[in-house]
Design a protein around this motif. Structure first.
Motif, mmCIF file in Angstrom:
data_model
loop_
_atom_site.group_PDB
_atom_site.id
_atom_site.type_symbol
_atom_site.label_atom_id
_atom_site.label_comp_id
_atom_site.label_asym_id
_atom_site.label_seq_id
_atom_site.Cartn_x
_atom_site.Cartn_y
_atom_site.Cartn_z
ATOM 1 N N GLU A 111 0.853 -1.195 0.000
ATOM 2 C CA GLU A 111 0.000 0.000 0.000
ATOM 3 C C GLU A 111 0.887 1.241 0.000
ATOM 4 O OE1 GLU A 111 -3.367 2.087 2.908
ATOM 5 O OE2 GLU A 111 -2.329 0.260 3.523
ATOM 6 N N ASP A 112 0.879 1.968 -1.098
ATOM 7 C CA ASP A 112 1.639 3.202 -1.311
ATOM 8 C C ASP A 112 3.022 3.134 -0.663
ATOM 9 O OD1 ASP A 112 1.838 5.588 -2.672
ATOM 10 O OD2 ASP A 112 1.062 6.790 -1.024
ATOM 11 N N VAL A 113 3.875 2.343 -1.264
ATOM 12 C CA VAL A 113 5.214 2.064 -0.738
ATOM 13 C C VAL A 113 6.051 3.341 -0.685
ATOM 14 C CG1 VAL A 113 7.363 0.828 -1.239
ATOM 15 C CG2 VAL A 113 5.138 -0.302 -1.563
ATOM 16 N N ALA A 114 6.792 3.515 0.413
ATOM 17 C CA ALA A 114 7.720 4.639 0.531
ATOM 18 C C ALA A 114 8.783 4.539 -0.555
ATOM 19 C CB ALA A 114 8.366 4.649 1.909
ATOM 20 N N ARG A 115 9.090 5.653 -1.170
ATOM 21 C CA ARG A 115 10.026 5.645 -2.302
ATOM 22 C C ARG A 115 11.380 6.169 -1.842
ATOM 23 N NH1 ARG A 115 7.930 6.032 -8.180
ATOM 24 N NH2 ARG A 115 9.820 5.433 -9.298
ATOM 25 N N PRO A 116 12.461 5.390 -2.003
ATOM 26 C CA PRO A 116 13.788 5.856 -1.600
ATOM 27 C C PRO A 116 14.190 7.091 -2.397
ATOM 28 C CG PRO A 116 13.817 3.502 -2.092
ATOM 29 C CD PRO A 116 12.502 4.029 -2.573
#
Length: 265
Positions: A111-116
């Protein structure tokens, strides 16, 4: 070892829930109420959150690896590979575990993965924003923030209460020093997965991958209108209408692999 909470029948198929930044294992009340009658539901407190260990110099110096290794240890301790359901920071770390140790994970719901970002340290604006946000839960126990969320969102009271309670248990050293998430490319990781995955994100969010770049046939990417970063709270019926059938099929003994075409809704 990370702290775990548990609901449901231990002999049922296992779901492992992994929260985002500044939340905890308690931050899934509506999902737990829905799933615990059918599954063995476990929820983890990431390091520096909830009741899990705090950060120290060594763990902070290698924060992305620490978070991934923490999860690998937890999942390795389970009697069978779980379906992992994860949000934001938890989604990124679960994705990395799914790539590195596909033997540990049955399927992923992301669910809406954190983006590096690739930055080597937390961005000053991000730290300042998070510090002000967490400070709002100190003076009055978060009463004003709870009321704000009741005015501005459609979240249930149970979700708002647990969302607010989590903030008091955050190790702020991670916010200030450890929120560098590594340089690995998000789309590359998605396309390397060898396990089924359902990936949900807001259509107009700033972290969702470009659907044209997601070429992995095992990954179903669904972009959703009218939601923010927390899809399951903003649109629970839409979320569960997509996630629940995926979990059910992924949990079937000797079931066929879930292969979905890319889809935007």
């Amino acid at each position: 070892m990370l702290a775990l909470r548990e609901w449901g029948n231990p002999t049922a198929p296992t779901l492992l829930l992994i929260h985002g930044l500044t939340e905890s294992a308690a931050a899934w009340p509506d999902a737990v109420a829905r799933w615990s009658s059918r599954y063995h539901v476990l929820a983890v407190d990431l390091r520096g959150h909830g009741m899990s260990p705090r950060w120290d110099d060594h763990s902070l110096a290698r924060a992305p690896q620490t978070l991934q290794e923490d999860l690998e240890r937890v999942i390795s301790s389970l009697p069978e590979p779980p379906v992992v359901v994860a949000h934001s920071l938890g989604g990124l770390m679960s994705l990395r575990v799914g790539v590195a140790r596909s033997d540990l994970v049955r399927a992923l719901v992301l669910e809406d993965v954190a983006r590096p970002t690739g930055h080597w340290g937390p961005a000053p604006w991000f730290v300042e924003h998070q510090e002000r946000f967490l400070d709002a839960f100190v003076a009055d126990g978060g009463a004003a923030e709870r009321e704000r969320m009741r005015r501005e969102t459609s979240w249930s009271d149970a979700e708002i209460e647990e969302w607010a309670r989590c903030k008091e248990q955050v190790d702020r050293r991670f916010i200030r020093e450890g929120t560098y998430l590594g340089e690995a490319d998000l789309v590359s990781a998605i396309n390397q997965l060898t396990i089924p995955a359902l990936y949900l994100a807001p259509r107009h969010g700033d972290m969702a991958p470009d659907p044209s770049e997601v070429t992995n046939p095992l990954v179903r990417l669904v972009l959703i209108d009218g939601v923010g970063h927390c899809v399951r709270r903003d649109a629970p019926e839409t979320y569960h209408g997509l996630v629940d059938p995926f979990i059910e099929e992924a949990s079937e003994p000797l079931g066929q692999a879930l292969v979905g075409d890319h889809e935007a809704r």
